[in-house]
Motif scaffolding. Sequence first.
Motif, mmCIF file in Angstrom:
data_model
loop_
_atom_site.group_PDB
_atom_site.id
_atom_site.type_symbol
_atom_site.label_atom_id
_atom_site.label_comp_id
_atom_site.label_asym_id
_atom_site.label_seq_id
_atom_site.Cartn_x
_atom_site.Cartn_y
_atom_site.Cartn_z
ATOM 1 N N ALA A 81 0.877 -1.169 0.000
ATOM 2 C CA ALA A 81 0.000 0.000 0.000
ATOM 3 C C ALA A 81 0.906 1.207 0.000
ATOM 4 O O ALA A 81 1.364 1.655 1.043
ATOM 5 N N GLY A 82 1.174 1.711 -1.194
ATOM 6 C CA GLY A 82 2.194 2.753 -1.286
ATOM 7 C C GLY A 82 1.688 4.146 -1.573
ATOM 8 O O GLY A 82 2.453 5.091 -1.661
ATOM 9 N N LEU A 83 0.361 4.305 -1.722
ATOM 10 C CA LEU A 83 -0.162 5.606 -2.133
ATOM 11 C C LEU A 83 -0.382 6.504 -0.916
ATOM 12 O O LEU A 83 -1.191 6.179 -0.054
ATOM 13 N N PRO A 84 0.320 7.631 -0.835
ATOM 14 C CA PRO A 84 0.206 8.449 0.376
ATOM 15 C C PRO A 84 -1.082 9.265 0.405
ATOM 16 O O PRO A 84 -1.663 9.569 -0.634
ATOM 17 N N LYS A 85 -1.511 9.615 1.628
ATOM 18 C CA LYS A 85 -2.692 10.471 1.788
ATOM 19 C C LYS A 85 -2.238 11.855 2.250
ATOM 20 O O LYS A 85 -1.275 11.968 2.999
ATOM 21 N N THR A 130 -1.617 5.012 4.206
ATOM 22 C CA THR A 130 -1.452 4.860 2.767
ATOM 23 C C THR A 130 -2.510 3.891 2.250
ATOM 24 O O THR A 130 -3.111 3.160 3.020
ATOM 25 N N SER A 131 -2.730 3.918 0.931
ATOM 26 C CA SER A 131 -3.662 2.958 0.339
ATOM 27 C C SER A 131 -2.978 2.264 -0.841
ATOM 28 O O SER A 131 -1.945 2.727 -1.317
ATOM 29 N N PRO A 132 -3.548 1.137 -1.315
ATOM 30 C CA PRO A 132 -2.895 0.407 -2.399
ATOM 31 C C PRO A 132 -2.804 1.228 -3.690
ATOM 32 O O PRO A 132 -3.685 2.013 -4.001
ATOM 33 N N ASN A 133 -1.708 1.025 -4.400
ATOM 34 C CA ASN A 133 -1.461 1.701 -5.662
ATOM 35 C C ASN A 133 -2.389 1.138 -6.748
ATOM 36 O O ASN A 133 -2.485 -0.076 -6.895
ATOM 37 N N TRP A 168 -11.877 1.113 -2.066
ATOM 38 C CA TRP A 168 -10.688 1.880 -1.652
ATOM 39 C C TRP A 168 -9.405 1.333 -2.276
ATOM 40 O O TRP A 168 -8.316 1.823 -1.996
ATOM 41 N N GLY A 169 -9.541 0.333 -3.148
ATOM 42 C CA GLY A 169 -8.369 -0.111 -3.902
ATOM 43 C C GLY A 169 -7.790 -1.458 -3.516
ATOM 44 O O GLY A 169 -6.994 -2.017 -4.256
ATOM 45 N N GLY A 170 -8.166 -1.997 -2.354
ATOM 46 C CA GLY A 170 -7.629 -3.293 -1.926
ATOM 47 C C GLY A 170 -8.091 -4.417 -2.844
ATOM 48 O O GLY A 170 -9.251 -4.441 -3.255
ATOM 49 N N ILE A 171 -7.195 -5.346 -3.152
ATOM 50 C CA ILE A 171 -7.556 -6.467 -4.020
ATOM 51 C C ILE A 171 -8.419 -7.439 -3.221
ATOM 52 O O ILE A 171 -8.104 -7.768 -2.072
ATOM 53 N N ILE A 172 -9.515 -7.891 -3.826
ATOM 54 C CA ILE A 172 -10.428 -8.803 -3.126
ATOM 55 C C ILE A 172 -9.923 -10.237 -3.259
ATOM 56 O O ILE A 172 -9.635 -10.697 -4.371
ATOM 57 N N ASP A 191 -0.388 -5.833 2.329
ATOM 58 C CA ASP A 191 -1.081 -4.539 2.335
ATOM 59 C C ASP A 191 -1.888 -4.291 1.067
ATOM 60 O O ASP A 191 -2.848 -3.517 1.088
ATOM 61 N N ALA A 192 -1.513 -4.936 -0.060
ATOM 62 C CA ALA A 192 -2.261 -4.753 -1.311
ATOM 63 C C ALA A 192 -3.692 -5.252 -1.147
ATOM 64 O O ALA A 192 -4.595 -4.821 -1.862
ATOM 65 N N VAL A 193 -3.906 -6.158 -0.184
ATOM 66 C CA VAL A 193 -5.225 -6.725 0.071
ATOM 67 C C VAL A 193 -5.886 -6.058 1.283
ATOM 68 O O VAL A 193 -7.056 -5.696 1.255
ATOM 69 N N THR A 194 -5.088 -5.883 2.361
ATOM 70 C CA THR A 194 -5.669 -5.437 3.630
ATOM 71 C C THR A 194 -5.620 -3.936 3.833
ATOM 72 O O THR A 194 -6.259 -3.401 4.723
ATOM 73 N N GLY A 195 -4.831 -3.221 3.013
ATOM 74 C CA GLY A 195 -4.494 -1.837 3.345
ATOM 75 C C GLY A 195 -3.359 -1.888 4.345
ATOM 76 O O GLY A 195 -3.016 -2.981 4.837
#
Lengths: 279, 472
Positions: free
Chosen positions: B237-241, B402-405, B420-424, B442-446
């Motif tokens: 989860a690399g996208l900053p807020k 941060t949230s997933p890219n 919100w971007g997390g992979i299901i 984090d790509a799944v859970t945040g």
Amino acid sequence: MFEIKKKVQLNETVTRMDIYAPRVARKAEPGQFIILRTDENGERIPLTVADYDRDAGTVTIIFQIVGATTEKLGHMKEGECLHDFVGPLGKPTHTEGLKKVAVVGGGVGCAIAYPVAKKLSEQGCEVHSIIGFRNKDLVILEDDFRRVSKKTCLMTDDGTAGEQGLVTDALKKLIESGEKYDEVITIGPLIMMKFVCALTKEYGIKTVASMNPIMIDGTGMCGGCRLTVGGKTVFACVDGPDFDGHEIDFDEAMMRNSMYAPFEKKKREETCNLLREEK
Amino acid sequence: MPNMSLKKNEMPVQDPAVRAGNFKEVALGYTEAQAIDEATRCLHCKNQPCVSGCPVKIHIPAFIERVAAGDFEGAYRIISESSSLPAVCGRVCPQENQCEGKCVRGIKGESVGIGRLERFVADWHAAHSAGETEKPKANGHKVAVVGSGPAGLACASDLAKKGYAVTVFEALHTPGGVLVYGIPEFRLPKSIVKKEIDGLCALGVKIETNTVVGKTVTIDELMGEEGFEAVFIGSGAGLPKFMGIPGEHYKGVYSANEFLTRMNLMKAYQEGADTPIEHATKVVVVGGGNVAMDAARCARRLGAEVTVVYRRGMEELPARHEEVEHAQEEGIIFRTLTNPVEILGYENKENRRDPKNGFVTGIRCVEMELGEPDAGGRRRPIEKKGSDFEIETECVIMALGTSPNPLIKSTTKGLDTQSWGGIITEGENGKTSREGIYAGGDAVTGAATVILAMGAGKNAAAAIDEYIQNKK
């Protein structure tokens, strides 16, 4: 490793290099950029793709020596390797369906404007290129632009080549003479793009500007490259680098780009001294 | 007879006054004698509550028993049955909420120092092992792993041990993901991460750095022309807020990601580094998690007076206790129940060329009070009207999570994601909506923890193995 296959000095401070990077070459499109590091301790710098050869597996970059990293890069020779080279990043320039476009390039920005002009012309679009430089010694790619453009206006600040004046003078003249453009695409110094966009706004011509802010990763991770476009925060690396020129806050972008100016100046001087000692 | 001391063996640490000026590791690690003494505090309870608290179910009492007996290599073997990164997890796991939080000794006194023992065992192994890894016999199947953070490394390691030809694709120039760009040297020395990665390469794993999946190559291309039978996505989860408050464009406002990447990945703190970073005398960090603590402590080490601003109270800080304590010892100021409303900058309208133009001068905040608990059980902070005040600062670091890219989602057709971007994924095994594509971390859970990501990588490795073996 990313070998420098070919190096050509375009003028005193501008260099062209073909870098062997087959994965990047396979995907690169005009308008996209790459990030490179010269050596293990080097910084990551973004450079826009100037050309590519998918068969040879090379990507062409054209850069002007402005800081420590471009200084080091300029001293590298054919056969040497860059430590890192990643891309293509960002979105390609939108060219589909355009019938008549004015491409406005300034200085080393012309290196990036050229592949866009070329692609447009290959698609059967009528291209008018306006390219501006400070003086005749800094002129690059003039013949290339002439080859792909129906009209080419070469402008210099001091009149030593082409016509004396700014790119906006030439653009205004063309528009006033009745040329109708679907779009204007501008790539160059921020201040130049700001005035190009201000001019085209008066005439209501859609304008796209290619932004080159400070960035680190180029994948949306750091947010250092954020810009304000249409009142919203965007990341140039993933949302751009092309944006609607009439919506960009150029003053803010110029302010942000000066963040490390004193550091960069000092670092370049140090690098120059170091490279001189090595000689 | 167990050691009935109520207190853990204290972790030897660098003196706060000294360490606030360097980037060397803060905690120095147990000696053999301390480790053995601590190990004898374990009561070896029958129902092993500590194991239930561990996301990867390390056989904790068993490894501790080996430590008590002085058989450190034996202890290492037990840990590595369940964990791929013991030297890392021993340092960065939030043990107080996991294994140690469940330890019976913690009811009266302090729990057994499980994390410290794990770290000791991993470091002992690294210092004493011959370092020869036997390459597993190849099984002829190719798997791609996207991202070289904890999830990707764990998945790659387990698959390689089963004989898969694994290639890990990393966007940055150095593998390790958040372990390299995020967590600072003084908390997790990069030499330790490198050792883990070298170990992976010794197993035959190929790592391709400088490859942005979704740009340089797509997942469909990996599974098509490049011949990978399955892909694991551990892209984090690399996208900053940012907060969206006025003034965030001023020079000197960083996302924690940018600040930490400049520091950790680009080594901007080192003399002569090519990558610049602002050396401010005053820094405000916004946020209360581990990333906020990391950013604050990095800024402190560059010589700044650092204030952490957090909208809830000290009790609610989401960061690990140890990190908060270390930060306080190093002189970091906490202004809790405080929320920023505007960042202030210098603007000389008369002289546009004034070099100070556009730099941060301060941050305007309001005081907060805690109201009723929200759905998550945390008390909601409410603004106190008219309590505005300013803190003078030259630098603001936003550590708001941060949230997933979206890069992979947007270039992989049919890969379902949350809003919100997390992979299901389906259950624990990381199976996504696309056949042969697995995801975890984090790509799944945040944004979560290293150990959870590692556990997800391991589960996915098992699921990928089953998928490929059954396909034939």
